[in-house]
Every structure is written in C-alpha cells, then in structure tokens.
Design a protein around this motif. Structure first.
Motif, mmCIF file in Angstrom:
data_model
loop_
_atom_site.group_PDB
_atom_site.id
_atom_site.type_symbol
_atom_site.label_atom_id
_atom_site.label_comp_id
_atom_site.label_asym_id
_atom_site.label_seq_id
_atom_site.Cartn_x
_atom_site.Cartn_y
_atom_site.Cartn_z
ATOM 1 N N TYR A 1 0.946 -1.283 0.136
ATOM 2 C CA TYR A 1 -0.285 0.223 0.160
ATOM 3 C C TYR A 1 0.756 1.492 -0.068
ATOM 4 O O TYR A 1 2.287 1.149 0.394
ATOM 5 N N TRP B 1 1.596 4.480 2.226
ATOM 6 C CA TRP B 1 1.071 4.464 4.010
ATOM 7 C C TRP B 1 1.741 5.702 4.150
ATOM 8 O O TRP B 1 2.881 6.314 3.946
ATOM 9 N N GLU C 1 1.845 9.167 6.166
ATOM 10 C CA GLU C 1 2.046 9.041 7.824
ATOM 11 C C GLU C 1 1.623 10.467 8.468
ATOM 12 O O GLU C 1 2.171 11.537 8.343
ATOM 13 N N LYS D 1 -4.255 0.433 8.063
ATOM 14 C CA LYS D 1 -3.601 0.813 9.274
ATOM 15 C C LYS D 1 -2.162 0.336 8.845
ATOM 16 O O LYS D 1 -1.850 -1.653 9.312
ATOM 17 N N LYS D 2 -0.548 0.122 9.084
ATOM 18 C CA LYS D 2 0.902 -0.831 8.839
ATOM 19 C C LYS D 2 0.914 -0.216 10.980
ATOM 20 O O LYS D 2 1.861 -1.315 11.410
ATOM 21 N N LEU E 1 0.850 4.890 10.559
ATOM 22 C CA LEU E 1 1.115 4.609 8.954
ATOM 23 C C LEU E 1 -0.489 4.271 9.195
ATOM 24 O O LEU E 1 -0.678 3.117 8.872
ATOM 25 N N ALA F 1 -2.995 3.211 5.272
ATOM 26 C CA ALA F 1 -3.428 3.908 4.104
ATOM 27 C C ALA F 1 -3.571 5.333 3.157
ATOM 28 O O ALA F 1 -4.246 5.315 3.743
ATOM 29 N N GLU F 2 -3.283 5.511 2.328
ATOM 30 C CA GLU F 2 -3.443 7.129 1.431
ATOM 31 C C GLU F 2 -4.589 6.874 1.227
ATOM 32 O O GLU F 2 -5.360 7.697 1.069
ATOM 33 N N ALA G 1 2.409 9.638 0.576
ATOM 34 C CA ALA G 1 3.105 8.198 1.021
ATOM 35 C C ALA G 1 4.698 7.836 0.397
ATOM 36 O O ALA G 1 5.515 7.612 0.609
#
Ligand code: FAD
Length: 439
Positions: free
Chosen positions: A215, A217, A219, A245-246, A276, A278-279, A302
């Motif tokens: 993905y 990501w 921030e 999300k990460k 983080l 996903a955009e 990202a």
C-alpha cells in the motif's frame, strides 16, 4: 583463547576480521539499553570474525568450529537488544551480512539469503506490488535472518500478528554443527524449531517468507489532550476493519518531547499517536480522528514518507533509543496488556515513573496494546518490583533485562527447540550460554 592456527588455514579464502577494535565492535549489540545487562556483557568479546559469502563457506566454518571445538555466534546487523549476538565464551562471530541474495521473488512470497536487510527486500518486493508483512523499526539495517532468530514483530503486526504466528515464516535452511555439518530444510510448523531461538540451534542461511500487498502508507501524528483518549483512539483505529493501517504507536507525555526531530510538530504536553495509514483510507481515518477530538499535527504523503524521515523510526524500540539519547539513564520494559483498561490502571498507578508507550498489534485475531514503556532506572530491586507488580496484575512482561532465551518472553523451556539443539549442535558450540535449558 582457542588455538586458531590450523583453524584459519582450513578456512583460507574466507574473509577474516581480527583487528581488536573491529572484533570488539562486532561483538556488541544494543544491550546498553539495559543497566542490568551492561556490566555483565560489556567486556564479552569474540576472538575473531568470519564473513562468509556463500552457504558452502558457512559449512566450511561450521566444520572447522566442530573440529577445533570453537564456539560460534551468528551475527546479523547486531541490532538485537538483549546481548543476543554477544559471545559469552569468546570463539568466533559468524557475520552473515555478505549473504544478501534474493533467490526468487513472486507475488506473496520471497526466498532470500539470511543476511539481506529487511529494507532492501522491501524495496525489491515493492517493484512487483508487494512488501514485507512486518519489519522491526531497525528495518534499514536489520537482516531477515536476525529478525527471525531474534525479533518478535513490529510495523505490520497490527495486520499480520507476530513472527511466531503460523504462516509468517514458511521455510528455513539451517547449517548444523555436527561432526559432518549438514543442511536441513525446515518447512511448515517445523520452522518453529529455529524461529526466535537466538541462533542457538543452527545457522540460518536461507528463508522463505510471505509478503503482503503493498500500500502507499501515509504518515500522521495525532495529538490528544488526554492519554486515555489517545489510547482509546489507538484501540478504535486498530478495531476499524475498514481502515488499512500498518502502525499505531501511542505515546504518553512526556515521551513525545524526546522526539527532537519532531519537536516543531508536537506541543510539549500532548499525548500522541504515530500512525501509518493507507493513503486511500485517509478520509475515514480523519473521521475517526475527529470523533476522538484528536488534532493531526503532522501529515506526510506516502511518496514523501518513503524518503528521509519516517515515523517508523520513532516507534517500537526506536522510542527507547530517542528517549535514551536525551537521557541515557532511562531504560525500558516490554509488556502485553489485555486491553486499554489495564493500560490505564498501570498508567495511573505508576504515573511518570513508567511512561506509557503502546504498540497495537493483532494477536489471535484480536487487537491488543503491546507496550514498550520507558522508565527511569533506580535500583535492580525497584525494577523487579515494577515487573512483579505488572505480572501480579495480569500484564505479561517480556523481560528485556536478560540475555537468556527462556527468561525473556517465553518463560518456559521450548522442548522442540531444545531437542533440535541436541540434534544439530551436539558439542554445544552455538551461542553458548543463551539457552537456559542447555546450560
Ligand atoms: P542480530 O542482532 O545480529 O541477531 C539477533 C539474534 O539472532 C542473535 O541471537 C543472533 O545470534 C541470531 N542470528 C542472527 N542471524 C542469524 C542467522 N542467520 N542464523 C541463526 N541465528 C542468527 N525487534 C523487533 O522485533 N521489533 C522492533 O520493532 C524492533 N525495534 C528495535 C529498535 C531498536 C532501536 C533496536 C536497537 C532494536 C530493535 N529491535 C526490534 C531488535 C532488533 O533490531 C530486531 O530484532 C532485528 O530484526 C534483529 O536483526 P539483526 O540482523 O540486527 O540481528
């Protein structure tokens, strides 16, 4: 001191490091985060370092170590926290970092040599639309082999759980230290024999690891007035199945004030969540932020986040690193909380003595707060008291102040790992003194 004359003759052609300064440097990891481990480990140094380029050179080294009964400690990037790759009984360090090949890469899976850096694998996987499932915050330098042998999880654990979860490691090739060293390939549940065994029972040369769809990501840092709201926001974001999300890294004040490079974004008294996301999911993410009355004080696309400063390097144990840069007397704890309610109970009880830093992870399908709290070290007795208080109140502590495998998070002898050690290391030469059951 062991006799290295014939040993080195037998290994001609393999890179050797014997400069005392370099050997001392390569005998260390980040054990200085612990005031308990520092005096025990700071003078433990190997006799020399060998740097094989291929699996057959690894076998040659294993053969020579067995023949001359020389202890062998494997080292990746040496970013472990508990003296995991510190040689307790001299001998040689086998530095795996020249073995950086990618054997193959396909959608969902990669087969790599153990010394490749996680960041390098990530970049390659992204070229085909995939990425590593989880990385430690040391992803730039840490090796895949070192992460499996010494790590637990990290950025991505909110989606995929921890390294020990079935599926997160598919296969490993291990070189043994038997009279005639062999290569053993472990697949399926057998990988658990060497997963998180600190290199006490085999030299991992190659691994098959699963990948995740990549993905973009974004921030963000979200600031909150109350820590309880920040922690509940972290849990709600973790539970929000419709938002990818990460990383959800939540910090109670004054921890954010240790993040010097982020100082201009975060006001000194605020509690914050480093995320983080996903955009493509920023819109629902921002609705959740609004619901919890948070304030986004930092946002990077990202694309921008993939260059230079990344919030990843303020999460997990990087938080401890930043705190100790400001105040070297600080140390840390590692915990698993059942829920935010228990987090708040400890937060209120210890107040500033134990500063709360949460990392939300998925465990058995449920999102829970793991924690890497920052604390002032006063005495060993007080540290033990704090650990005991947590344990007595239902918080699991993975003690970071021990170099013994079983005394960290596992708490019990892992019979499968012990049996495998007896099979592949009959002379007890591998990472001597780290497996309690084998002492
Ligand atoms: P090393 O430190 O070199 O080795 C770790 C252990 O594995 C040692 O016991 C070593 O003997 C053994 N080993 C290494 N390679 C092999 C091999 N090929 N075969 C057999 N045994 C081997 N950990 C996490 O899990 N998550 C985090 O987010 C995280 N953040 C961190 C942040 C900071 C600032 C620091 C200092 C540490 C952090 N760690 C974290 C710990 C560590 O960085 C990771 O576990 C990392 O993946 C270790 O990789 P390495 O290559 O540095 O391994």
């Amino acid at each position: 001191m062991y006799a290295y004359g014939n040993f080195l003759v037998e290994l001609e052609g393999i890179e050797v490091i014997n400069s005392p300064t370099q050997v001392a440097k390569l005998s260390e990891d980040y054990f200085r985060f612990s005031p308990i481990l520092t005096p025990v480990l700071e003078n433990k140094v190997a006799d020399l370092v060998l740097r094989p380029k291929t699996e057959s050179e690894v076998i040659q080294i294993a053969q020579a170590c067995v023949k001359h009964r020389i202890p062998l400690t494997v080292r990746g990037a040496g970013t472990g926290n508990y003296g995991q790759c510190v040689p307790l009984n001299r001998g040689i360090i086998l530095d795996i970092t020249r073995m950086q090949g990618i054997k193959w890469l396909k959608p969902g899976l990669a087969c790599v040599e153990a010394g490749i850096k996680l960041g390098a694998l990530d970049r390659k996987a992204q070229e085909i639309g995939w990425e590593t499932r989880m990385v430690p915050s040391t992803f730039r330098s840490a090796t895949v082999g070192g992460f499996i042998a010494g790590g637990s999880g990290g950025i991505g654990s909110i989606l995929y759980g921890q390294l020990r979860d079935r599926g997160n490691l598919r296969a490993v090739r291990v070189v043994t230290l038997e009279d005639t060293p062999r290569i053993i390939e472990l697949r399926g549940d057998d990988v658990q024999k060497v997963n998180h065994a600190y290199g006490t029972n085999g030299i991992i040369t190659e691994l098959e690891i699963p990948l995740a769809p990549a993905y973009g990501w974004a921030e963000c840092i979200v600031a909150f007035k109350e820590f309880e709201v920040a922690a509940n926001f972290g849990q709600a974001l973790g539970n929000a199945d419709g938002i990818m999300k990460k990383m959800i890294s939540v910090h109670a004040a004054p921890i954010p004030s240790f993040f010097i490079a982020l100082k201009s974004y975060i006001s000194t008294s605020s509690h914050c969540a480093l995320v983080l996301v996903a955009e493509s999911d920023l819109e629902p993410f921002k609705s959740l932020v609004q619901e919890y009355k948070g304030e986004i004080c930092y946002e990077k696309s990202a694309q921008d986040a993939s260059k230079g400063l990344t919030l990843v390097e303020f999460s997990w144990n990087h938080t401890t690193l930043h705190a100790r840069t400001v105040d070297p007397s600080l140390t840390y704890l590692q915990s698993l909380f059942p829920d935010v309610e228990k987090v708040m109970e400890m937060y209120r009880y210890f107040s500033d003595e134990v500063m709360m830093h949460l990392e939300f992870i998925r465990m058995n399908g449920k999102i829970i707060p793991a924690a890497i709290q920052i604390m002032e070290f006063t005495t060993s007795d007080r540290l033990e008291e704090i650990i005991k208080y947590h344990e007595d109140h239902g918080v699991l502590i993975a003690n970071p102040h021990t170099y013994l495998l079983e005394d960290g998070g596992m708490k019990a002898v892992n019979q499968e790992q012990l049996d495998f050690k007896r099979l592949v290391d009959p002379y007890g030469l591998m990472n001597v003194g780290k497996m309690r059951a084998y002492l």
